[in-house]
Design an enzyme around this catalytic site. Sequence first.
Site, short mmCIF file in Angstrom:
data_model
loop_
_atom_site.label_atom_id
_atom_site.label_comp_id
_atom_site.label_asym_id
_atom_site.label_seq_id
_atom_site.Cartn_x
_atom_site.Cartn_y
_atom_site.Cartn_z
N GLY A 1 0.84 -1.20 0.00
CA GLY A 1 0.00 0.00 0.00
C GLY A 1 0.87 1.25 0.00
O GLY A 1 2.10 1.18 0.13
N CYS B 1 -4.06 10.85 9.99
CA CYS B 1 -3.12 11.79 9.36
C CYS B 1 -3.47 13.26 9.63
O CYS B 1 -2.60 14.07 9.95
CB CYS B 1 -3.05 11.53 7.86
N GLY C 1 -4.53 9.91 0.96
CA GLY C 1 -5.09 9.57 2.27
C GLY C 1 -6.07 8.42 2.19
O GLY C 1 -6.34 7.76 3.18
N ARG D 1 -12.17 16.30 0.86
CA ARG D 1 -11.21 15.62 -0.03
C ARG D 1 -11.00 16.51 -1.25
O ARG D 1 -11.97 17.00 -1.84
CB ARG D 1 -11.80 14.27 -0.47
N HIS E 1 -1.77 16.83 3.14
CA HIS E 1 -3.03 17.40 3.62
C HIS E 1 -2.76 18.83 4.10
O HIS E 1 -1.72 19.13 4.68
CB HIS E 1 -3.57 16.62 4.82
N1 LIG Z 1 -2.95 6.90 3.34
C1 LIG Z 1 -2.81 7.65 4.42
O1 LIG Z 1 -2.49 8.86 4.37
C2 LIG Z 1 -3.02 7.06 5.78
C3 LIG Z 1 -2.74 7.84 6.89
C4 LIG Z 1 -2.94 7.32 8.16
C5 LIG Z 1 -3.40 6.03 8.28
N2 LIG Z 1 -3.66 5.28 7.18
C6 LIG Z 1 -4.13 3.91 7.38
O2 LIG Z 1 -3.15 3.03 6.88
C7 LIG Z 1 -3.77 1.86 6.35
C8 LIG Z 1 -3.32 1.62 4.91
O3 LIG Z 1 -3.64 2.73 4.14
P1 LIG Z 1 -3.06 2.94 2.67
O4 LIG Z 1 -3.43 4.34 2.36
O5 LIG Z 1 -1.63 2.52 2.56
O6 LIG Z 1 -4.00 1.96 1.80
P2 LIG Z 1 -3.68 1.18 0.45
O7 LIG Z 1 -2.75 1.94 -0.41
O8 LIG Z 1 -5.00 0.80 -0.09
O9 LIG Z 1 -2.93 -0.14 0.95
C9 LIG Z 1 -3.51 -1.09 1.78
C10 LIG Z 1 -2.52 -2.18 2.07
O10 LIG Z 1 -3.09 -3.09 3.02
C11 LIG Z 1 -3.10 -4.41 2.48
N3 LIG Z 1 -4.26 -5.14 2.98
C12 LIG Z 1 -5.56 -4.80 2.85
N4 LIG Z 1 -6.35 -5.72 3.46
C13 LIG Z 1 -5.51 -6.64 4.00
C14 LIG Z 1 -5.71 -7.84 4.74
N5 LIG Z 1 -6.93 -8.26 5.08
N6 LIG Z 1 -4.62 -8.54 5.11
C15 LIG Z 1 -3.38 -8.12 4.77
N7 LIG Z 1 -3.13 -7.00 4.07
C16 LIG Z 1 -4.18 -6.26 3.68
C17 LIG Z 1 -3.15 -4.17 0.97
O11 LIG Z 1 -2.74 -5.31 0.29
P3 LIG Z 1 -3.57 -5.85 -0.97
O12 LIG Z 1 -3.48 -4.79 -2.02
O13 LIG Z 1 -2.87 -7.13 -1.28
O14 LIG Z 1 -4.99 -6.07 -0.50
C18 LIG Z 1 -2.17 -3.02 0.85
O15 LIG Z 1 -0.85 -3.49 0.94
C19 LIG Z 1 -5.27 2.08 6.53
O16 LIG Z 1 -5.65 1.49 7.74
C20 LIG Z 1 -5.39 3.57 6.61
O17 LIG Z 1 -6.53 3.97 7.32
C21 LIG Z 1 -3.47 5.77 5.93
#
Ligand SMILES: NC(=O)c1ccc[n+]([C@@H]2O[C@H](COP(=O)([O-])OP(=O)(O)OC[C@H]3O[C@@H](n4cnc5c(N)ncnc54)[C@H](OP(=O)(O)O)[C@@H]3O)[C@@H](O)[C@H]2O)c1
Length: 343
Positions: free
Chosen positions: A20, A136, A167, A242, A249
């Site tokens: 991710g 975030c 995000g 958004r 952000h």
């Molecule tokens: N993006 C931000 O700015 C941000 C900031 C703070 C917190 N977060 C939190 O960080 C987390 C990830 O966000 P992201 O933005 O990086 O999302 P993302 O780009 O969609 O990536 C999600 C990651 O989690 C994996 N994943 C999803 N479901 C899973 C499962 N059941 N078991 C194992 N791996 C799984 C995905 O793998 P696959 O593709 O193989 O499913 C991918 O590697 C979320 O909880 C989000 O709320 C994000």
Amino acid sequence: MGFPLKKKESYIVAVIGATGVVGREMVDILEERKFPVKELRLFASERTAGEGVNFQDRSLTVKRLSREGLEGVDLALFSAGEEASREFAPIAVSAGAIVIDNSAEWRMNPDVPLVVPEVNPDAAFSHRGIIANPNCSTIQMVVALKPIHDAARIKRIVVSSYQSVSGTGKDAMDELMDQTRALLSFRDPVPHVYPFQIAFNLLPHIGSFDPDGSTTEERKLINETRKILQDDEIRIAATTVRVPVFRSHSESVNVETERKLSANEARAILATAPGLLLYDDPQRKIYPMPVDVAGTDAVYVGRVRVDASVESGLSLWIVADNLRKGAALNAIQIAEKLIQAPR
Ligand SMILES: NC(=O)c1ccc[n+]([C@@H]2O[C@H](COP(=O)([O-])OP(=O)(O)OC[C@H]3O[C@@H](n4cnc5c(N)ncnc54)[C@H](OP(=O)(O)O)[C@@H]3O)[C@@H](O)[C@H]2O)c1
């Protein structure tokens, strides 16, 4: 009091959600900051298991998240959504790991510290296995507001956020790219991730709506800020939006303080605060913008001025890279605190 991370020369680290946008950033930051990694294990779901992610000039194969894979891990950095954290964070803890979790799953649990190292570093040591990384938009706001709160006691905050599509994750970044291309080619944009077109638009809607008309993102910003600042009396109004920006952000923030601060006093306080960069000289067009802040570590503050609509108020503009300080960097800074702690 939680159990300490055993002092070692180097650690077995797991990144869960490694394919991710946050997970990839975590892998890069572990390398950049020379975190003492003995072995790095990368996990995702079956969707991307098998993909390679580069770490220290090698390509590591991402595995499907499993109980067995977490055996022997010292530090587990979760960034794979709430469901994976709900199920696997306790499994990682019982296998002996300390978990730093990026999802919202554990943040408001009274037994789980919610930590921003510049703001409440000591809270990290009260963990019982899981430490939560805040949302975030919360992280960047509390880094900027903590020094003002310490100096003048904040009574009320009104915040409007302008949050980038990263995000929401990698699919949302692709969506903005695809819709922008489509619109510039006179084709219709097709929404998948968001309910409406995000390119050349903005959505006053992040998360889901509560019956009172607020969103879950707004509730997180309010509740998490109070938990981190340990002050339930701060009144907070939040509107989260958004915007069609890829990364970083931005927040327009008005605070009402108990003690009146001039803009210069506020600037002086912010200029020496940890993790902050005061970037504020509007006459010379110096103010933080998402494209400049993307890829950097600090929380940037500009447009500092008195809010004359209240007895003692300030207006601020706060920008940070949501993938770094808003997520991956903050998590790794917490891990650094744990390994640096004297035993
Ligand atoms: N993006 C931000 O700015 C941000 C900031 C703070 C917190 N977060 C939190 O960080 C987390 C990830 O966000 P992201 O933005 O990086 O999302 P993302 O780009 O969609 O990536 C999600 C990651 O989690 C994996 N994943 C999803 N479901 C899973 C499962 N059941 N078991 C194992 N791996 C799984 C995905 O793998 P696959 O593709 O193989 O499913 C991918 O590697 C979320 O909880 C989000 O709320 C994000």
